[in-house]
Write an enzyme that holds these catalytic residues in place. Structure first.
Site, PDB file in Angstrom:
ATOM      1  N   HIS A  62       0.838  -1.202   0.000  1.00  0.00           N
ATOM      2  CA  HIS A  62       0.000   0.000   0.000  1.00  0.00           C
ATOM      3  C   HIS A  62       0.874   1.253   0.000  1.00  0.00           C
ATOM      4  CE1 HIS A  62      -2.828   3.093   1.224  1.00  0.00           C
ATOM      5  NE2 HIS A  62      -2.051   3.341   2.254  1.00  0.00           N
ATOM      6  N   GLU A  78      -6.126   9.530   0.318  1.00  0.00           N
ATOM      7  CA  GLU A  78      -6.316   8.086   0.466  1.00  0.00           C
ATOM      8  C   GLU A  78      -7.398   7.544  -0.474  1.00  0.00           C
ATOM      9  OE1 GLU A  78      -4.665   5.824   1.961  1.00  0.00           O
ATOM     10  OE2 GLU A  78      -3.468   6.852   3.474  1.00  0.00           O
ATOM     11  N   SER A  80      -3.725   1.193  -4.555  1.00  0.00           N
ATOM     12  CA  SER A  80      -2.992   0.027  -4.055  1.00  0.00           C
ATOM     13  C   SER A  80      -3.908  -1.139  -3.725  1.00  0.00           C
ATOM     14  CB  SER A  80      -2.200   0.416  -2.805  1.00  0.00           C
ATOM     15  OG  SER A  80      -3.075   0.853  -1.786  1.00  0.00           O
TER      16      SER A  80
HETATM   17 FE   LIG Z   1      -2.274   5.173   3.234  1.00  0.00          FE
END
Ligand SMILES: [Fe+2]
Length: 304
Positions: free
Chosen positions: A161, A207, A226
């Site tokens: 990630h 995010e 991710s």
């Molecule tokens: Fe993050």
């Protein structure tokens, strides 16, 4: 162990939309050998000071193999689903395909491009430290790798990630400026309330952010970039126009797919929104903007 489980309070979906099982049953939590390995890697973060070099990890072949599996899947899944700026950043500094890179190797790649380096996190990092370090060009990242049994889903942020998501951003000076903007705001305040407010804006942008390109929603948020599953699913989320007062009101979850996402009209508009809100951010920002109290307090520690 308890700290691991904190990341997941709901039942995640796999890439076909099937339930993966209860959080506590996720192999990342239920496999004692995995938990021992993860904890051994995390132990190196004890006492780590922001800016200290991350110690090297002797990754196992199984961890490199998981990396290669996820790398191939994400490369396919990002095709046509991510913002052009993300693709450009990835092409400018490709993520290594053959195995897990060391933090210092990633940092040496990021620094000349966006001025950032990774600094070591063991898991949960308080908001003040996590967000505030961005003002100085440091991004807290972990070193452990997700469980190999479910390589395309992780209930907690891992090195995949951090490298695929944040590392890609931080190869790009435009994105790096947004991280610094978040960091400078966090560095100016001390209260949990103000830091939670910044954290929430960070969560729904860097995010989980979406931007429209050619009329289509495209992902730019690190958690989306991710996550193989979220790249497949985000277009079916409840995508709402970017609106800080509204997103501040929305409770959110730290694992599983996000049911509500916020989209900016175009990626350049994101910088206007963030600079407009954060450049003069202080303890009175909530009152100045007439923003409500947060519906949930204090989650967060380290957003993923
Ligand atoms: Fe993050």
């Amino acid at each position: 162990m308890a700290r691991v489980i904190n990341w997941l309070r709901q039942t995640p979906l796999d890439t076909n939309g099937s339930r993966l099982g209860h959080a506590d049953d996720h192999p990342g939590f239920a496999d004692p050998a995995y938990v021992r390995r993860r904890d051994a890697i995390v132990a190196a973060a004890e006492g780590h000071r922001v800016g200290d070099p991350s110690p090297p990890v002797r990754y196992r072949e199984s961890e490199h193999s998981t990396w290669r599996t996820v790398h191939a899947a994400l490369t396919r899944a990002q095709e046509g689903r991510v913002c052009r700026a993300v693709t450009r950043a990835r092409e400018a500094a490709p993520v290594p395909a053959d195995g897990v890179p060391q933090h210092e190797e990633v940092s040496d790649r990021l620094q000349p491009l966006g001025g950032f380096r990774f600094t070591l996190a063991g898991g949960i990092v308080p908001n003040k430290r996590f967000l505030g370090a961005m003002a100085d060009g440091y991004f807290h990242a972990v070193q452990y790798v997700r469980h190999p049994a479910v390589p395309l889903y992780t209930p907690e942020p891992d090195v995949l990630h951090d490298v695929f998501g944040h590392g890609t951003h931080l190869c790009d000076p435009w994105f790096a400026d947004l991280y610094r903007t978040v960091g400078r705001a966090a560095a100016r305040v001390e209260s949990d309330d103000a830091l939670d407010l910044i954290s929430r804006v960070y969560w729904f942008t860097l995010e989980y952010g979406i931007a429209y390109e050619d009329g289509q929603p495209k992902a730019y948020g690190a958690a989306l970039l991710s996550s193989y599953g979220e790249l497949e699913h985000f277009a079916r989320a409840d995508i709402r126009p970017f609106d800080i007062p509204e997103l501040v009101r929305l409770p959110y979850q730290v694992a599983g797919y996000q049911p509500v996402l916020y989209a900016v009209d175009s990626l350049p508009r994101l910088a206007e929104h963030l600079h407009g809100f954060l450049d003069d951010f202080d303890e009175d920002t909530r009152d100045r903007h007439g923003l409500p109290a947060l519906p949930e307090r204090g989650f967060m520690g380290r957003p993923r």
